[in-house]
Design a protein around this motif. Structure first.
Motif, short mmCIF file in Angstrom:
data_model
loop_
_atom_site.label_atom_id
_atom_site.label_comp_id
_atom_site.label_asym_id
_atom_site.label_seq_id
_atom_site.Cartn_x
_atom_site.Cartn_y
_atom_site.Cartn_z
N THR A 111 -4.69 -3.52 -6.86
CA THR A 111 -5.30 -2.92 -5.68
C THR A 111 -6.62 -2.25 -6.05
N PRO A 112 -7.69 -2.49 -5.28
CA PRO A 112 -8.96 -1.80 -5.57
C PRO A 112 -8.75 -0.29 -5.63
N ASP A 118 -9.18 -2.07 -14.92
CA ASP A 118 -9.43 -2.80 -13.69
C ASP A 118 -10.17 -4.11 -13.96
N ASP A 119 -9.53 -5.21 -13.67
CA ASP A 119 -10.12 -6.53 -13.93
C ASP A 119 -11.15 -6.92 -12.88
N ASN A 120 -11.14 -6.26 -11.74
CA ASN A 120 -12.00 -6.69 -10.65
C ASN A 120 -13.48 -6.66 -11.01
N ARG A 121 -13.89 -5.67 -11.81
CA ARG A 121 -15.30 -5.61 -12.18
C ARG A 121 -15.54 -4.85 -13.48
N PHE A 122 -14.68 -3.90 -13.80
CA PHE A 122 -14.98 -2.98 -14.88
C PHE A 122 -14.53 -3.48 -16.25
N LEU A 124 -4.42 1.67 7.09
CA LEU A 124 -4.66 1.18 5.74
C LEU A 124 -3.52 1.64 4.84
N VAL A 125 -3.00 0.73 4.03
CA VAL A 125 -1.90 1.06 3.12
C VAL A 125 -2.47 1.59 1.81
N LEU A 126 -1.94 2.72 1.36
CA LEU A 126 -2.39 3.34 0.12
C LEU A 126 -1.44 2.98 -1.02
N GLY A 127 -2.00 2.63 -2.17
CA GLY A 127 -1.22 2.43 -3.38
C GLY A 127 -1.18 3.71 -4.20
N LYS A 132 4.22 -7.00 -9.91
CA LYS A 132 3.15 -7.69 -9.19
C LYS A 132 3.55 -7.85 -7.73
N TYR A 133 2.65 -7.45 -6.83
CA TYR A 133 2.89 -7.51 -5.38
C TYR A 133 4.04 -6.60 -4.95
N ASP A 134 4.18 -5.45 -5.61
CA ASP A 134 5.15 -4.47 -5.14
C ASP A 134 4.40 -3.43 -4.32
N CYS A 135 4.96 -2.23 -4.20
CA CYS A 135 4.30 -1.21 -3.38
C CYS A 135 3.02 -0.69 -4.02
N SER A 136 2.72 -1.15 -5.25
CA SER A 136 1.40 -0.85 -5.81
C SER A 136 0.34 -1.78 -5.22
N SER A 137 0.78 -2.85 -4.55
CA SER A 137 -0.15 -3.75 -3.85
C SER A 137 -0.44 -3.14 -2.49
N ALA A 138 -1.67 -2.71 -2.32
CA ALA A 138 -2.03 -2.00 -1.09
C ALA A 138 -3.48 -2.34 -0.74
#
Length: 697
Positions: free
Chosen positions: A645-646, A656-660, A499-502, A516-522
C-alpha cells in the motif's frame, strides 16, 4: 497559479521587494513522468504569462520555478521576473537522483557553468513582456543596491555548492527553491547546511520549500527559512494545513559586507572567476529609480530571529502524516477514512494520526480558515451554504472517520475492548463484528471441493495448513474493509465512499511479516514508513499530549496478529513469529538501506557492535544466524513489496518498492556465496560473549 499570486500579494503587503517560491512551483514538483510531456511545459508558460500580466507581480522581484525546454532539452529552471519582464532564466546544474528523486529521468543538468545563452521566448510570453529573447544560463542578478544568486535545492547539498563561488564574486543574497520531503529527524541537517552556507561565507540565504502532499507518498514539509551570516532570522511552520504561507524578514546588507571584511576572504574573492551579471533597474531597499532617504532606512527594524524550532520525532509523527492525510482526503474528494481497528498498537497509531488530523482541522476552523472550512464542510456532507464549523475533533471524527473491529474466535476479549474504548475516546463511527461464519464458509468450501479440511497447528495441522487458515482471516478482513468503506456513507444517508487505511509499519514490511492482499492492502498507509520503536514512543507521547489514557493499555499489550487459536500453553506473538525483535529489525533495516550493507558487510559491522554480548557462532541465535535469517526472510518476502500500500514516506530505510527501494523481487533467498563467506569467517572469530558476561557479573 492562484497560490503563487496570493503569495506575491502577501509578500508585498509585508513590505518585501524580493519573493522566492519553491522548486517547480508552477506545475508542482511531483509531476514525475508528466515532465516529459510537452503539455506540462506549455501550461507552465501559460501560467507564467498570467503571473507576468498581473498587478501582483509588479514592484517586486520574483523567483518562480517551472520546467523550460531550451534548444529541445528540458531543464528544471528558475525564472526571475520584474515588472512584466523576464530578467533571466537559471537552469539547475546539479540534479537530485537518489532515494525518492529521479530528476535525471526528466531533466538535464546545465553543464555550461558561468555561461549564458539566448533563450527565445514563446509568443504567449512575448505578447506580455514585449521581449523576443532573454538570458538563459548560469548568471546572477544585479540590482541597484545588491547582487542576487540562485541555488536550487540539491545544489546546497553538493560538496562544491554554487553559493561559494557566487559569494566570492560578490553575490550577497542567495535564493534556494526546494522540493524537500519530510523524513523523521531530517530538518536539522537542512537547517545546519543553510546556516553553514552563510556563516563562513557571509550572506543572506532565502530558502523556500514546497509544503503539502503533491499527489504522492511524500509530504513536503515547508519550513521556509531566512538566514543572515549563519543565523536564522525567520522560520516558517514545518507542518500546516494552509495552502499559502509567506515568511519575511527585514535584513541589513551592510551586515553582510561587514562580515566579509576579512583579508583571507578578500584574497580569495579577488581571484574568483567572474559571473555574468544581468541587471534589473530596481533597488531592493528602495524601489525603482528612487532616491532613498536616510530617515526612511532608519525607520526599518531589522528582524532578529528566535531559536530554530525543531519538533521531536513524536511530534513529527503526529503532525506530518496528519497533514498528508488531510491533503489526500480533500484532493481525492472522498467522504472520509475507514480503518480496521484490531486493538493492537499499529492500527491504534493510525487511528491517533487521524485523530491528530481532526485536531488540526478543528484548530484551523476555530481560526476561521476559509479553505479548511470549505473542505471540511464538503467532506462532512454539508451543503455549500452551511454554517457548520468542525470545532470539536471528536464530533468531526464521528462524521468522517469510520473504524471496525473484525473479530474471530481467535480474537481476545482484551483487543476487542481496547478497540472499542479507543474509538469512543477519539469519536470515530465504530462497528464491532464477528466474521467467524465467513471464515468457516471459506474453510468448508475448500473442504467440499478438495475433500481435505485444513487444521491449525495446535490442532495437529501442518505449517502449510496453519498459514493458510491465518491468511483466510487476514484477506477476508481486506474484503470486508472495502465493502464497508463503499457502503457506510450510503448506510448513513450520504453519498460517495471512504478511503481504506492500512496499518503495517516499516519493520513488518522489511521483514515481510504481513499477508499479501490482507488488511495491510489499503488505499494509503500513514504509518508504512515508521518503525515500531518510533510508533511506541509516539503512542506514549499522544497519551499525554492528547489526553488519551487508554493508549497506555496499548503500550502494555504484547503485539499479536491473533490469527491462531489461543490455548492454555500458546498465545501468538509477533516477535516470536518473526524470529527477531522489532529493535533488531530497525538495525537490520538501517544497515541494509542507509549504510548500503549486503549480508557479509552487515555481519562484519554487527560483529563489532554486538560481538561483546553475542557470540559469532556459539550463542543462541548468534550474529551470523540472525543476519542470514533476516536476509532470507527479506528476500523470500520481497515480492510483497510490489503490492505494498502506498505509504507516507517517513523513514530512510523504507523497503517501499514503488519508488524508493529499487531492488529485485525474485531472489536466490539463501544467498549461497554470501552466507558461505559469513559462516567461514564466523567460525574463525573468537567468542567475546563470555568475557562480556564475566565482566557484567
Amino acid at each position: 497559479m492562484e497560490r503563487i499570486l496570493a503569495s506575491i500579494a502577501i509578500a508585498k503587503s509585508k513590505g518585501a521587494t524580493l519573493r522566492v517560491g519553491p522548486e517547480l512551483e508552477i506545475p508542482g514538483y511531483g509531476c514525475y513522468d508528466h515532465f516529459l510531456e510537452g503539455d506540462t511545459c506549455l501550461h507552465s508558460w501559460e501560467v507564467l504569462a498570467k503571473i507576468l500580466a498581473s498587478d501582483e507581480a509588479t514592484g517586486i522581484v520574483c523567483d518562480i520555478g517551472m520546467p523550460v525546454m531550451h534548444k529541445n532539452v528540458i531543464y528544471n529552471c528558475r525564472v526571475i521576473i520584474h515588472d512584466k519582464k523576464i530578467i533571466m532564466i537559471r537552469p539547475k546544474m546539479w540534479l537530485a537522483n537518489d532515494g525518492n528523486y529521479r530528476e535525471l529521468r526528466y531533466f538535464t543538468p546545465w553543464q555550461k557553468h558561468r555561461q549564458v545563452e539566448e533563450h527565445y521566448l514563446p509568443r504567449i510570453i512575448q505578447a506580455v513582456t514585449k521581449q523576443i529573447k532573454v538570458p538563459f544560463g548560469d548568471a546572477v542578478v544585479s540590482t541597484q543596491d545588491t547582487c542576487i544568486g540562485v541555488e536550487l535545492c540539491e545544489e546546497l547539498f553538493t560538496p562544491a555548492s554554487p553559493h561559494i563561488l557566487m559569494g566570492l564574486d560578490g553575490v550577497e543574497i542567495f535564493t534556494n527553491s526546494s522540493g524537500s520531503h519530510h523524513e523523521l529527524r531530517k530538518l536539522y541537517r537542512r537547517v545546519e547546511l543553510i546556516k553553514e552556507a552563510t556563516l563562513k561565507l557571509g550572506g543572506i540565504y532565502l530558502y523556500a520549500n514546497q509544503q503539502g502532499c503533491d499527489g504522492d507518498r511524500l509530504y513536503y514539509d515547508g519550513c521556509a527559512l531566512i538566514a543572515v551570516n549563519g543565523h536564522v532570522v525567520a522560520q516558517g511552520s514545518q507542518f500546516s494545513l494552509n495552502d499559502v504561507e509567506v515568511v519575511t524578514a527585514t535584513v541589513d546588507i551592510e551586515d553582510v559586507r561587514a562580515h566579509r571584511a576579512k583579508s583571507s576572504r578578500s584574497m580569495q574573492a579577488a581571484s574568483a572567476e567572474r559571473y555574468e551579471r544581468i541587471e534589473v533597474p530596481f533597488a531592493l531597499s528602495g524601489g525603482k529609480f528612487e532616491e532613498v532617504k536616510e530617515e526612511d532606512l532608519l525607520g526599518f527594524e531589522v528582524t532578529k530571529g528566535p531559536e530554530v524550532k525543531y519538533h521531536t520525532p513524536e511530534e513529527e509523527i503526529a503532525l506530518g502524516p496528519a497533514c498528508w492525510l488531510w491533503d489526500y482526503l480533500r484532493r481525492s474528494r472522498t467522504q472520509g477514512y475507514f480503518l480496521p481497528l484490531s486493538g493492537g498498537i499499529d492500527s491504534c497509531a493510525t487511528a491517533i494520526i487521524v485523530h491528530s488530523m481532526c485536531r488540526h482541522v478543528a484548530e484551523a476552523a476555530r481560526r476561521a480558515d476559509q479553505q479548511v472550512l470549505a473542505d471540511a464542510r464538503r467532506i462532512a456532507g454539508e451543503p455549500e451554504d452551511s454554517n457548520y464549523v468542525p470545532s470539536d475533533p471528536r464530533e468531526f471524527a464521528g462524521r468522517i472517520f469510520h473504524t471496525c473491529y473484525m473479530g474471530t474466535e481467535n480474537s481476545s476479549v482484551e483487543t476487542r475492548k481496547r478497540a472499542k474504548q479507543l474509538a469512543q475516546a477519539i469519536g470515530s463511527y465504530h462497528l464491532d463484528l464477528n466474521m467467524d461464519t465467513i471464515v468457516t464458509s471459506v474453510r468448508d468450501l475448500f473442504a467440499f471441493v478438495t475433500g481435505s479440511k485444513p487444521q491449525f497447528r495446535v490442532h495437529g495441522g501442518s505449517a502449510a495448513e496453519n498459514l493458510a487458515l491465518q491468511n483466510i482471516q487476514a484477506r477476508l478482513r481486506m474484503v470486508l474493509a472495502y465493502l464497508f468503506a463503499q457502503l457506510l456513507p450510503w448506510v448513513r444517508g450520504r453519498t460517495g465512499g471512504l478511503l481504506v487505511l492500512g496499518s503495517a509499519n516499516v519493520d513488518e514490511s522489511l521483514r515481510g511479516y504481513l499477508t499479501k492482499y490482507d488488511c495491510s492492502s489499503a488505499d494509503i498507509n500513514p504509518i508504512g514508513g515508521i518503525s515500531k520503536a518510533d510508533l511506541k514512543k509516539f503512542i506514549a507521547y499522544a497519551s499525554g499530549a492528547f489526553t488519551l489514557p487508554i493508549l497506555n493499555d496499548f503500550l502494555d499489550a504484547v503485539p499479536t496478529a491473533e490469527l491462531e487459536p489461543i490455548t492454555d500453553t500458546y498465545v501468538q506473538a509477533d516477535e516470536a513469529d518473526m524470529g527477531m525483535t522489532y529493535d533488531e529489525l530497525s538495525v537490520f533495516g538501517r544497515l541494509r538501506k542507509v549504510e548500503k550493507c549486503g549480508p557479509y558487510s552487515m555481519f562484519t559491522k554487527l560483529v563489532h557492535e554486538w560481538g561483546s554480548f553475542l557470540s559469532p557462532v556459539q550463542a543462541c541465535r548468534p550474529i551470523a544466524e540472525k543476519v542470514k535469517f533476516f536476509f532470507f526472510e527479506h528476500a523470500r518476502n520481497r515480492h510483497k513489496m510490489t503490492t505494498l500500500t502506498p505509504s507516507y514516506h517517513a523513514e530512510s530505510y523504507s523497503p517501499d518498492d514503488n519508488r524508493f527501494d529499487l531492488r529485485p523481487f525474485l531472489y536466490p533467498s539463501r544467498f549461497p556465496w554470501q552466507f558461505k563467506k559469513i559462516d567461514s569467517v564466523a567460525a574463525a572469530l573468537p567468542d567475546r560473549s563470555h568475557a562480556h558476561k564475566a565482566k557484567t557479573e
